[in-house]
Design an enzyme around this catalytic site. Sequence first.
Site, mmCIF file in Angstrom:
data_model
loop_
_atom_site.group_PDB
_atom_site.id
_atom_site.type_symbol
_atom_site.label_atom_id
_atom_site.label_comp_id
_atom_site.label_asym_id
_atom_site.label_seq_id
_atom_site.Cartn_x
_atom_site.Cartn_y
_atom_site.Cartn_z
ATOM 1 N N ASP A 108 0.847 -1.202 0.000
ATOM 2 C CA ASP A 108 0.000 0.000 0.000
ATOM 3 C C ASP A 108 0.881 1.251 0.000
ATOM 4 O OD1 ASP A 108 -2.527 -1.621 0.611
ATOM 5 O OD2 ASP A 108 -1.191 -2.166 2.248
ATOM 6 N N HIS B 211 -4.710 -3.390 6.076
ATOM 7 C CA HIS B 211 -4.505 -3.683 4.644
ATOM 8 C C HIS B 211 -5.864 -4.094 4.080
ATOM 9 C CE1 HIS B 211 -2.764 -5.001 0.929
ATOM 10 N NE2 HIS B 211 -3.200 -6.232 1.104
HETATM 11 N N1 LIG Z 1 -0.541 -8.284 2.415
HETATM 12 C C1 LIG Z 1 -0.507 -8.010 1.129
HETATM 13 O O1 LIG Z 1 -0.179 -6.873 0.747
HETATM 14 C C2 LIG Z 1 -0.881 -9.037 0.108
HETATM 15 C C3 LIG Z 1 -1.371 -10.253 0.490
HETATM 16 N N2 LIG Z 1 -1.725 -11.201 -0.443
HETATM 17 C C4 LIG Z 1 -2.218 -12.482 0.055
HETATM 18 O O2 LIG Z 1 -1.164 -13.447 0.031
HETATM 19 C C5 LIG Z 1 -1.719 -14.767 0.032
HETATM 20 C C6 LIG Z 1 -1.039 -15.645 -1.008
HETATM 21 O O3 LIG Z 1 -1.316 -15.156 -2.299
HETATM 22 P P1 LIG Z 1 -0.863 -15.958 -3.617
HETATM 23 O O4 LIG Z 1 0.546 -16.378 -3.514
HETATM 24 O O5 LIG Z 1 -1.301 -15.154 -4.758
HETATM 25 O O6 LIG Z 1 -1.813 -17.222 -3.495
HETATM 26 P P2 LIG Z 1 -1.659 -18.663 -4.189
HETATM 27 O O7 LIG Z 1 -2.980 -19.334 -4.073
HETATM 28 O O8 LIG Z 1 -1.008 -18.540 -5.519
HETATM 29 O O9 LIG Z 1 -0.624 -19.376 -3.224
HETATM 30 C C7 LIG Z 1 -0.906 -19.668 -1.913
HETATM 31 C C8 LIG Z 1 -0.169 -20.950 -1.583
HETATM 32 O O10 LIG Z 1 -0.315 -21.176 -0.185
HETATM 33 C C9 LIG Z 1 -0.393 -22.573 0.003
HETATM 34 N N3 LIG Z 1 -0.971 -22.833 1.319
HETATM 35 C C10 LIG Z 1 -2.271 -22.870 1.688
HETATM 36 N N4 LIG Z 1 -2.384 -23.199 2.981
HETATM 37 C C11 LIG Z 1 -1.131 -23.348 3.454
HETATM 38 C C12 LIG Z 1 -0.597 -23.715 4.702
HETATM 39 N N5 LIG Z 1 -1.391 -24.003 5.747
HETATM 40 N N6 LIG Z 1 0.742 -23.806 4.835
HETATM 41 C C13 LIG Z 1 1.559 -23.554 3.787
HETATM 42 N N7 LIG Z 1 1.108 -23.228 2.555
HETATM 43 C C14 LIG Z 1 -0.220 -23.125 2.401
HETATM 44 C C15 LIG Z 1 -1.251 -23.043 -1.165
HETATM 45 O O11 LIG Z 1 -1.064 -24.448 -1.408
HETATM 46 C C16 LIG Z 1 -0.707 -22.180 -2.302
HETATM 47 O O12 LIG Z 1 0.347 -22.819 -3.007
HETATM 48 C C17 LIG Z 1 -3.232 -14.564 -0.198
HETATM 49 O O13 LIG Z 1 -3.908 -14.648 1.047
HETATM 50 C C18 LIG Z 1 -3.305 -13.153 -0.754
HETATM 51 O O14 LIG Z 1 -4.563 -12.570 -0.548
HETATM 52 C C19 LIG Z 1 -1.593 -10.938 -1.777
HETATM 53 C C20 LIG Z 1 -1.101 -9.740 -2.210
HETATM 54 C C21 LIG Z 1 -0.729 -8.697 -1.305
HETATM 55 O O1 LIG Z 2 -6.197 -7.437 -3.102
HETATM 56 C C1 LIG Z 2 -5.898 -8.607 -2.790
HETATM 57 O O2 LIG Z 2 -6.693 -9.469 -2.448
HETATM 58 C C2 LIG Z 2 -4.434 -8.941 -2.797
HETATM 59 C C3 LIG Z 2 -3.791 -7.903 -1.996
HETATM 60 O O3 LIG Z 2 -3.824 -7.932 -0.785
HETATM 61 C C4 LIG Z 2 -3.327 -6.707 -2.693
HETATM 62 O O4 LIG Z 2 -3.079 -6.725 -3.897
HETATM 63 O O5 LIG Z 2 -3.182 -5.694 -2.013
#
Ligand SMILES: NC(=O)C1=CN([C@@H]2O[C@H](COP(=O)(O)OP(=O)(O)OC[C@H]3O[C@@H](n4cnc5c(N)ncnc54)[C@H](O)[C@@H]3O)[C@@H](O)[C@H]2O)C=CC1
Ligand SMILES: O=C([O-])CC(=O)C(=O)O
Length: 325
Positions: free
Chosen positions: A159, A187
């Site tokens: 952000d 967030h």
């Molecule tokens: N804080 C932030 O600014 C942001 C947060 N996110 C969040 O990050 C997270 C991951 O996003 P992506 O990589 O795109 O998702 P993704 O679905 O591509 O990958 C998530 C991975 O986590 C694994 N997983 C699920 N449960 C698990 C566990 N208990 N232990 C270990 N691994 C586990 C899944 O098998 C999958 O491979 C989501 O919750 C998303 O919303 C995404 C973008 C920004």
């Molecule tokens: O928007 C979402 O769900 C993924 C995320 O946290 C971001 O891009 O800031």
Amino acid sequence: MKAPVRVAVTGAAGQIAYSLIFRVAHGDMLGPDQPVILQLLEIPPAMGALNGVVMELKDCAYPLVAGIVASDDPNVAFKDVDYAFLVGARPRGPGMERSDLLEANAKIFSVQGKALNDHASKDVKVLIVGNPANTNALITLKNAPNLNPKNITSMMRLDHNRAMSQIAEKAGSHTTKVEKVVVWGNHSATQYPDISYATVDGKAVKSVVDNDWYVDTFIPTVQQRGAAIIKARGASSAASAACSAVDHMRDWALGSNGKWVSMGVFAAGNPYGIDENIMYSFPITCENGQWKIVEGLEISEFSRDMMAKTEAELVGEREAIASLL
Ligand SMILES: NC(=O)C1=CN([C@@H]2O[C@H](COP(=O)(O)OP(=O)(O)OC[C@H]3O[C@@H](n4cnc5c(N)ncnc54)[C@H](O)[C@@H]3O)[C@@H](O)[C@H]2O)C=CC1
Ligand SMILES: O=C([O-])CC(=O)C(=O)O
């Protein structure tokens, strides 16, 4: 060469990790003289895909990679770790708010908080990325009573970087010329990107942009950027999230050189009158491996309202998962 440090990444076969792990292995987080042992966690159905990631990591022949552990057991993946990125969690799809993920993801963080508590280095630096990141970080912290609460943080840097980029573009400048941006709170769509103290090319941002743009365009654009990316890409932000995770951990570990950053932290003593039992994002500087809230800022009435709104959302999220705390 220094002795290797251990870096855990959960969700290691997912989208964000596919960028993050390679950046860390390349030395973008801790510098070109710091070897790393990568400790990668996935769930059993994703272990095949994780094996593919490990094969690719090996094929990069990174000079800084001193070892790779791939596991579906958090007790193994967090063993003696110095840095932990908790990314693994379900991402949201179109039309969802991040808080809609609370039910699906919260339990992951109580299990992993306990595992960090029992197995990580006592000085481990933890960054929660999986959404809703702030409340998942609170769950992690409450399940890790032996760790210093200051060592558990949530990711607001995306952000923060988004806000800097919007200002630079509007002012016809560059992000390197933008300073003292703050993103307060959660967030989520209630976050408050604040330009009250921000400068661009040494001038107050408020004197460069008009207030209507600030209120009607800038704030909602930053608040809704994640949703805009999901709409455009059909999947949530990944490379930019990984970039911000590296920025967050690098500045925390190596210092922000006086620069303000935004981090979700558990801050004792009600800073700025904010509830001290939530994970809230503040203006922060980092030095000697420690973060510190920038104190003494004057808060306008507009800011106070915005800060209270995002605080109230975090208090509501805390109530929704009270059984896990
Ligand atoms: N804080 C932030 O600014 C942001 C947060 N996110 C969040 O990050 C997270 C991951 O996003 P992506 O990589 O795109 O998702 P993704 O679905 O591509 O990958 C998530 C991975 O986590 C694994 N997983 C699920 N449960 C698990 C566990 N208990 N232990 C270990 N691994 C586990 C899944 O098998 C999958 O491979 C989501 O919750 C998303 O919303 C995404 C973008 C920004
Ligand atoms: O928007 C979402 O769900 C993924 C995320 O946290 C971001 O891009 O800031």
